[in-house]
Design a protein around this motif. Structure first.
Motif, PDB file in Angstrom:
ATOM      1  N   GLU A  30       0.076  14.682   9.112  1.00 14.17           N
ATOM      2  CA  GLU A  30      -0.307  14.477   7.706  1.00 14.17           C
ATOM      3  C   GLU A  30      -1.580  15.259   7.385  1.00 14.17           C
ATOM      4  N   ARG A  31      -2.532  15.281   8.294  1.00  6.60           N
ATOM      5  CA  ARG A  31      -3.769  16.054   8.079  1.00  6.60           C
ATOM      6  C   ARG A  31      -3.456  17.536   7.934  1.00  6.60           C
ATOM      7  N   GLY A  32      -2.486  18.014   8.716  1.00  4.27           N
ATOM      8  CA  GLY A  32      -2.087  19.417   8.645  1.00  4.27           C
ATOM      9  C   GLY A  32      -1.441  19.761   7.317  1.00  4.27           C
ATOM     10  N   VAL A  33      -0.681  18.834   6.753  1.00  6.35           N
ATOM     11  CA  VAL A  33      -0.022  19.050   5.465  1.00  6.35           C
ATOM     12  C   VAL A  33      -1.046  19.099   4.348  1.00  6.35           C
ATOM     13  N   GLN A  34      -2.033  18.205   4.403  1.00  6.47           N
ATOM     14  CA  GLN A  34      -3.038  18.143   3.349  1.00  6.47           C
ATOM     15  C   GLN A  34      -4.009  19.312   3.421  1.00  6.47           C
ATOM     16  N   GLY A  36       0.810  -1.210   0.000  1.00  7.01           N
ATOM     17  CA  GLY A  36       0.000   0.000   0.000  1.00  7.01           C
ATOM     18  C   GLY A  36       0.841   1.257   0.000  1.00  7.01           C
ATOM     19  N   PRO A  37       0.200   2.420  -0.172  1.00  7.84           N
ATOM     20  CA  PRO A  37       0.922   3.694  -0.226  1.00  7.84           C
ATOM     21  C   PRO A  37       1.518   4.074   1.124  1.00  7.84           C
ATOM     22  N   LEU A  38       2.512   4.936   1.050  1.00  3.06           N
ATOM     23  CA  LEU A  38       3.224   5.400   2.232  1.00  3.06           C
ATOM     24  C   LEU A  38       3.089   6.912   2.362  1.00  3.06           C
ATOM     25  N   ILE A  39       3.194   7.402   3.578  1.00  2.84           N
ATOM     26  CA  ILE A  39       3.152   8.837   3.865  1.00  2.84           C
ATOM     27  C   ILE A  39       4.579   9.311   4.095  1.00  2.84           C
ATOM     28  N   LEU A  40       4.947  10.423   3.472  1.00  5.24           N
ATOM     29  CA  LEU A  40       6.266  11.004   3.684  1.00  5.24           C
ATOM     30  C   LEU A  40       6.245  11.796   4.985  1.00  5.24           C
ATOM     31  N   GLU A  74       0.180  11.119  16.287  1.00  5.96           N
ATOM     32  CA  GLU A  74       0.919  12.346  15.973  1.00  5.96           C
ATOM     33  C   GLU A  74       1.250  12.414  14.479  1.00  5.96           C
ATOM     34  N   LEU A  75       1.681  11.304  13.906  1.00  9.57           N
ATOM     35  CA  LEU A  75       2.011  11.271  12.478  1.00  9.57           C
ATOM     36  C   LEU A  75       0.775  11.510  11.617  1.00  9.57           C
ATOM     37  N   LEU A  76      -0.349  10.933  11.994  1.00 10.21           N
ATOM     38  CA  LEU A  76      -1.582  11.154  11.233  1.00 10.21           C
ATOM     39  C   LEU A  76      -2.039  12.596  11.342  1.00 10.21           C
ATOM     40  N   ALA A  79      11.393   9.848   7.028  1.00 13.70           N
ATOM     41  CA  ALA A  79      10.860   8.492   6.980  1.00 13.70           C
ATOM     42  C   ALA A  79       9.671   8.408   6.035  1.00 13.70           C
ATOM     43  N   LEU A  80       9.338   7.172   5.683  1.00 12.50           N
ATOM     44  CA  LEU A  80       8.094   6.856   4.991  1.00 12.50           C
ATOM     45  C   LEU A  80       7.282   6.037   5.978  1.00 12.50           C
ATOM     46  N   TYR A  81       5.990   6.327   6.080  1.00 10.66           N
ATOM     47  CA  TYR A  81       5.176   5.714   7.120  1.00 10.66           C
ATOM     48  C   TYR A  81       3.970   4.994   6.530  1.00 10.66           C
ATOM     49  N   ASN A  82       3.741   3.770   7.020  1.00 12.99           N
ATOM     50  CA  ASN A  82       2.564   3.000   6.645  1.00 12.99           C
ATOM     51  C   ASN A  82       1.611   3.032   7.844  1.00 12.99           C
ATOM     52  N   PRO A  83       0.541   3.858   7.764  1.00 14.93           N
ATOM     53  CA  PRO A  83      -0.369   3.957   8.911  1.00 14.93           C
ATOM     54  C   PRO A  83      -1.226   2.714   9.120  1.00 14.93           C
ATOM     55  N   ARG A  84      -1.394   1.901   8.102  1.00 17.89           N
ATOM     56  CA  ARG A  84      -2.211   0.696   8.245  1.00 17.89           C
ATOM     57  C   ARG A  84      -1.522  -0.338   9.124  1.00 17.89           C
ATOM     58  N   LEU A  85      -0.213  -0.477   8.983  1.00 21.57           N
ATOM     59  CA  LEU A  85       0.552  -1.445   9.777  1.00 21.57           C
ATOM     60  C   LEU A  85       1.352  -0.788  10.891  1.00 21.57           C
TER      61      LEU A  85
END
Length: 76
Positions: free
Chosen positions: A71-75, A18-22, A66-68, A32-38
């Motif tokens: 990411e919401r703040g970036v989007q 699946g996709p990753l979050i920068l 915190e990472l999520l 890092a690259l982050y996989n929020p699903r796992l």
């Protein structure tokens, strides 16, 4: 060095494909690259993503949230 947006679209988690979050540091560098699903984080060293399964680092529930939120703040 910034990961190219096109490259980011094709990079995937080695486990679930699946996709990753920068994840970026406050100074704007990729860390890092982050996989929020796992809940796995893969380091980016000298601009090179370390996407071997053995490089995946589990993150705590607190760090996951915190990472999520970041990411919401970036989007926006």
């Amino acid at each position: 060095m910034r990961l190219d947006d096109l490259l980011l679209k094709i990079l995937a988690c080695p486990f679930d494909k699946g996709p990753l979050i920068l994840v970026t540091a406050e100074d704007g560098t990729e860390t890092a690259l982050y996989n929020p699903r796992l809940r796995l984080r893969y380091p980016v060293l000298d601009g090179i993503p370390q996407l071997l399964p053995s490089c995946g680092e589990p993150v705590s529930q607190e760090e996951h949230e915190e990472l999520l939120e970041r990411e919401r703040g970036v989007q926006g």
